[in-house]
Design a protein around this motif. Structure first.
Motif, PDB file in Angstrom:
ATOM      1  N   GLU A   1       0.830  -1.204   0.000  1.00 46.89           N
ATOM      2  CA  GLU A   1       0.000   0.000   0.000  1.00 46.89           C
ATOM      3  C   GLU A   1       0.866   1.256   0.000  1.00 46.89           C
ATOM      4  N   LYS A   2       1.940   1.252   0.810  1.00 55.79           N
ATOM      5  CA  LYS A   2       2.841   2.403   0.866  1.00 55.79           C
ATOM      6  C   LYS A   2       3.558   2.604  -0.475  1.00 55.79           C
ATOM      7  N   LYS A   3       3.818   1.515  -1.199  1.00 58.16           N
ATOM      8  CA  LYS A   3       4.501   1.598  -2.494  1.00 58.16           C
ATOM      9  C   LYS A   3       3.532   1.898  -3.638  1.00 58.16           C
ATOM     10  N   GLY A   4       2.243   1.926  -3.350  1.00 57.02           N
ATOM     11  CA  GLY A   4       1.261   2.159  -4.396  1.00 57.02           C
ATOM     12  C   GLY A   4       0.946   0.925  -5.222  1.00 57.02           C
ATOM     13  N   PHE A   5       1.221  -0.267  -4.679  1.00 55.05           N
ATOM     14  CA  PHE A   5       0.947  -1.515  -5.385  1.00 55.05           C
ATOM     15  C   PHE A   5      -0.501  -1.965  -5.115  1.00 55.05           C
ATOM     16  N   ARG A   6      -0.973  -2.832  -5.985  1.00 48.42           N
ATOM     17  CA  ARG A   6      -2.272  -3.450  -5.781  1.00 48.42           C
ATOM     18  C   ARG A   6      -2.056  -4.898  -5.368  1.00 48.42           C
ATOM     19  N   VAL A   7      -2.737  -5.326  -4.308  1.00 45.01           N
ATOM     20  CA  VAL A   7      -2.569  -6.683  -3.777  1.00 45.01           C
ATOM     21  C   VAL A   7      -3.890  -7.436  -3.886  1.00 45.01           C
ATOM     22  N   THR A   8      -3.815  -8.645  -4.413  1.00 44.01           N
ATOM     23  CA  THR A   8      -4.983  -9.516  -4.522  1.00 44.01           C
ATOM     24  C   THR A   8      -4.669 -10.846  -3.847  1.00 44.01           C
ATOM     25  N   VAL A   9      -5.552 -11.290  -2.968  1.00 37.39           N
ATOM     26  CA  VAL A   9      -5.387 -12.608  -2.347  1.00 37.39           C
ATOM     27  C   VAL A   9      -5.943 -13.634  -3.321  1.00 37.39           C
ATOM     28  N   GLU A  10      -5.049 -14.398  -3.943  1.00 42.85           N
ATOM     29  CA  GLU A  10      -5.482 -15.371  -4.956  1.00 42.85           C
ATOM     30  C   GLU A  10      -5.903 -16.702  -4.347  1.00 42.85           C
ATOM     31  N   ASP A  11      -5.316 -17.039  -3.213  1.00 44.93           N
ATOM     32  CA  ASP A  11      -5.658 -18.308  -2.591  1.00 44.93           C
ATOM     33  C   ASP A  11      -5.246 -18.245  -1.128  1.00 44.93           C
ATOM     34  N   SER A  12      -5.967 -18.934  -0.278  1.00 49.09           N
ATOM     35  CA  SER A  12      -5.596 -18.996   1.142  1.00 49.09           C
ATOM     36  C   SER A  12      -6.177 -20.252   1.768  1.00 49.09           C
ATOM     37  N   GLN A  13      -5.470 -20.772   2.756  1.00 48.10           N
ATOM     38  CA  GLN A  13      -5.925 -21.935   3.509  1.00 48.10           C
ATOM     39  C   GLN A  13      -5.944 -21.548   4.981  1.00 48.10           C
ATOM     40  N   PRO A  14      -7.118 -21.342   5.550  1.00 46.88           N
ATOM     41  CA  PRO A  14      -7.203 -20.874   6.942  1.00 46.88           C
ATOM     42  C   PRO A  14      -6.596 -21.868   7.919  1.00 46.88           C
ATOM     43  N   GLY A  15      -6.089 -21.348   9.033  1.00 50.67           N
ATOM     44  CA  GLY A  15      -5.598 -22.206  10.098  1.00 50.67           C
ATOM     45  C   GLY A  15      -6.744 -22.852  10.856  1.00 50.67           C
ATOM     46  N   ASP A  16      -6.428 -23.837  11.655  1.00 49.73           N
ATOM     47  CA  ASP A  16      -7.468 -24.547  12.407  1.00 49.73           C
ATOM     48  C   ASP A  16      -8.149 -23.643  13.428  1.00 49.73           C
ATOM     49  N   GLN A  17      -7.397 -22.702  14.016  1.00 47.31           N
ATOM     50  CA  GLN A  17      -7.974 -21.801  15.022  1.00 47.31           C
ATOM     51  C   GLN A  17      -7.906 -20.344  14.576  1.00 47.31           C
ATOM     52  N   VAL A  18      -6.713 -19.894  14.195  1.00 47.69           N
ATOM     53  CA  VAL A  18      -6.522 -18.500  13.752  1.00 47.69           C
ATOM     54  C   VAL A  18      -5.572 -18.488  12.564  1.00 47.69           C
ATOM     55  N   GLY A  19      -5.492 -17.343  11.920  1.00 48.50           N
ATOM     56  CA  GLY A  19      -4.486 -17.142  10.883  1.00 48.50           C
ATOM     57  C   GLY A  19      -4.669 -18.020   9.666  1.00 48.50           C
ATOM     58  N   PHE A  20      -3.530 -18.343   9.057  1.00 50.53           N
ATOM     59  CA  PHE A  20      -3.538 -19.107   7.807  1.00 50.53           C
ATOM     60  C   PHE A  20      -2.436 -20.158   7.818  1.00 50.53           C
ATOM     61  N   LYS A  21      -2.726 -21.291   7.192  1.00 51.65           N
ATOM     62  CA  LYS A  21      -1.676 -22.265   6.921  1.00 51.65           C
ATOM     63  C   LYS A  21      -0.852 -21.827   5.709  1.00 51.65           C
ATOM     64  N   SER A  22      -1.527 -21.199   4.756  1.00 48.09           N
ATOM     65  CA  SER A  22      -0.822 -20.655   3.590  1.00 48.09           C
ATOM     66  C   SER A  22      -1.670 -19.548   2.969  1.00 48.09           C
ATOM     67  N   VAL A  23      -0.995 -18.595   2.335  1.00 46.91           N
ATOM     68  CA  VAL A  23      -1.651 -17.490   1.642  1.00 46.91           C
ATOM     69  C   VAL A  23      -0.873 -17.209   0.366  1.00 46.91           C
ATOM     70  N   GLU A  24      -1.596 -16.962  -0.713  1.00 48.18           N
ATOM     71  CA  GLU A  24      -0.966 -16.615  -1.982  1.00 48.18           C
ATOM     72  C   GLU A  24      -1.420 -15.216  -2.384  1.00 48.18           C
ATOM     73  N   LEU A  25      -0.462 -14.293  -2.529  1.00 41.62           N
ATOM     74  CA  LEU A  25      -0.748 -12.905  -2.866  1.00 41.62           C
ATOM     75  C   LEU A  25      -0.241 -12.579  -4.259  1.00 41.62           C
ATOM     76  N   LEU A  26      -1.031 -11.858  -5.019  1.00 36.11           N
ATOM     77  CA  LEU A  26      -0.601 -11.309  -6.304  1.00 36.11           C
ATOM     78  C   LEU A  26      -0.356  -9.822  -6.096  1.00 36.11           C
ATOM     79  N   VAL A  27       0.865  -9.369  -6.336  1.00 35.08           N
ATOM     80  CA  VAL A  27       1.244  -7.977  -6.114  1.00 35.08           C
ATOM     81  C   VAL A  27       1.576  -7.345  -7.462  1.00 35.08           C
ATOM     82  N   GLU A  28       0.848  -6.299  -7.815  1.00 35.79           N
ATOM     83  CA  GLU A  28       1.025  -5.627  -9.101  1.00 35.79           C
ATOM     84  C   GLU A  28       1.401  -4.173  -8.881  1.00 35.79           C
ATOM     85  N   GLY A  29       2.382  -3.711  -9.631  1.00 34.74           N
ATOM     86  CA  GLY A  29       2.836  -2.336  -9.529  1.00 34.74           C
ATOM     87  C   GLY A  29       4.213  -2.208 -10.142  1.00 34.74           C
ATOM     88  N   THR A  30       4.726  -0.987 -10.219  1.00 38.87           N
ATOM     89  CA  THR A  30       6.025  -0.730 -10.828  1.00 38.87           C
ATOM     90  C   THR A  30       7.140  -1.431 -10.049  1.00 38.87           C
TER      91      THR A  30
END
Length: 445
Positions: A224-253
């Motif tokens: 966000e500070k760099k002016g990029f656009r971030v899209t969460v393409e895939d995620s696997q939630p954790g059993d209680q909190v958070g994520f086991k894995s997350v896939e981000l697509l980051v677009e910008g210069t």
């Protein structure tokens, strides 16, 4: 002398006076004739001066320090300008690109590759032109303010105001000059491409899942500070909190160029909120970063079928007519390197297979480039394991606060700021270190 009047605004003309545009109040300051040009060309300084002069508050400045700041900012700007084309040449290039893009045949489907190149160049050159012009504006503002502050008839309050204007313009010029200096180091063949960032929980169970969520937030804030656009393409939630894995697509210069140094293991030490005894716990998360390359780059890359192990599986999710009922997800394992690519985003197995192959090719090309290999066929499994498994950064939140990069020894005690996305200095130190290492390697050859 040139008479300046007005407290809140000025109407600047070529006459020997600058008349107030809407204020009934007047203050006067005599300006030598030799300095008229800098004043008339910088009316914004006069407007800000008039507004500030309504206040009787004064502050003292270290004038020598401000002059040194101006000199440092201008020296860096001139050094950066030597590495780019002049404003006149950039305008010619932009005009040629605009002329080409205005041709109706330019937008035909058969011209897609050229269209993509021209549009990218037009955007890049226009941004560069605007940036150089902004440097000239900052440079002119700080020099004009410095000149006005050194007029003999200026009161101490007026001098302080002009020095403050000078300091602000010089600081903005220096900071952008440093940013550009770092951007020049992003010269890799894929640095200007979008990036795919995959966060994976390591040892630590619930704690590591929460750590992945923290890293996700950190990279989103940084983007966000760099002016990029971030899209969460895939995620696997954790059993209680958070994520086991997350896939981000980051677009910008230069998204991949800024993020590629984040690849590796990130170690967290803190008092775990998930530990009943509130004991200190160490946990890890893996970060993988790869460029998203265009089809034109990937189309000639051939991977033998004998090097691939392809498995179809059911997609995860909440259910529905297709999810969890059809083996649409694809996992591809590259046998020589051990790289695994899993794609679940499409409902078609063939589409997921195509996407997975593209990602695999992109990762292999990026690793070959990082390791200075002639082709991806030279990549060995141990190279990949060392690259992905290397611990690159420690985040210690207890018993003291410290973030330290293992590769450059860069460190900060502002752990909250860092986890809030303030990665610029750390990333910059790594880029400088890499540039230094490459220069020494070239000199030794």
């Amino acid at each position: 002398s040139l008479l300046l009047k007005g407290v809140r605004g000025f109407r600047v003309s070529s006459l020997s006076t600058v008349r107030p545009s809407f204020s009934p109040h007047y203050r006067h300051i005599q300006i030598p004739v030799s300095q008229r040009s800098s004043i008339i060309n910088r009316p914004s300084l006069l407007i800000r001066w008039a507004s500030n002069n309504k206040s009787s508050t004064t502050s003292s400045f270290d004038y020598t320090q401000i002059k040194q700041l101006v000199r440092k900012a201008i020296d860096l700007t001139e050094q950066n300008q030597e590495s780019v084309l002049s404003i006149d040449k950039l305008k010619i290039i932009i005009a040629d690109l605009e002329r080409e893009s205005s041709d109706p045949e330019f937008w035909e489907d058969s011209n897609s590759e050229r269209k993509q190149y021209v549009n990218a160049q037009l955007s890049q050159q226009t941004q560069l032109l605007n940036r150089i012009q902004q440097w000239e504006t900052f440079k002119g503002d700080c020099l004009a303010a410095l000149e006005m502050a050194e007029i003999d008839d200026c009161s101490e309050e007026e001098k302080n105001m002009f020095y403050e204007e000078c300091r602000q313009s010089a600081t903005a010029l220096l900071e952008d000059g440093k940013r550009y200096e770092l951007e020049r180091l992003l010269s890799g063949p894929y640095d200007n491409q979008p990036a795919r960032v995959i966060l994976t929980a390591g040892a630590g169970g619930t704690e590591s899942n929460d750590w992945v969520a923290d890293l996700k937030r950190m990279y989103e804030r940084y983007a966000e500070k760099k002016g990029f656009r971030v899209t969460v393409e895939d995620s696997q939630p954790g059993d209680q909190v958070g994520f086991k894995s997350v896939e981000l697509l980051v677009e910008g210069t230069n998204a991949y160029g800024w993020l590629r140094g984040e690849k590796g293991a990130h170690r967290l030490v803190r008092l775990s909120p998930f530990n009943a005894n509130n004991k200190r716990q160490t946990t890890f998360a893996g970060v993988d970063v790869s460029p998203i390359l265009q089809d034109a780059v990937l189309k000639d890359i051939k991977i033998p079928d004998s090097d691939l192990e392809i498995t179809a599986m059911r997609s995860g999710g909440a259910g529905g007519q297709n999810v969890n009922k059809v083996n649409s997800a694809i996992r591809i394992r590259h046998i020589p390197t051990g790289i695994n690519i899993k794609v679940t985003q499409e409902r078609s197995q063939s589409l997921n297979r195509e996407i997975a192959l593209k990602r695999l090719k992109g990762q292999l090309l990026a690793i070959a480039n990082e390791e200075k290999l002639k082709s991806f066929e030279a990549i060995k499994g141990d190279v990949v394991e060392a690259s992905w498994g290397a611990q690159i950064r420690n985040y210690v939140l207890h018993p003291y606060k410290m973030v330290k990069d293992q590769r450059t020894n860069w460190e900060t005690t502002d752990t909250n700021g860092f986890l809030d996305g303030n990665l610029e200095d750390c990333v910059g130190s790594l880029l400088r270190q890499r540039a230094k290492d490459e220069q020494e390697a070239n000199n030794s050859e």
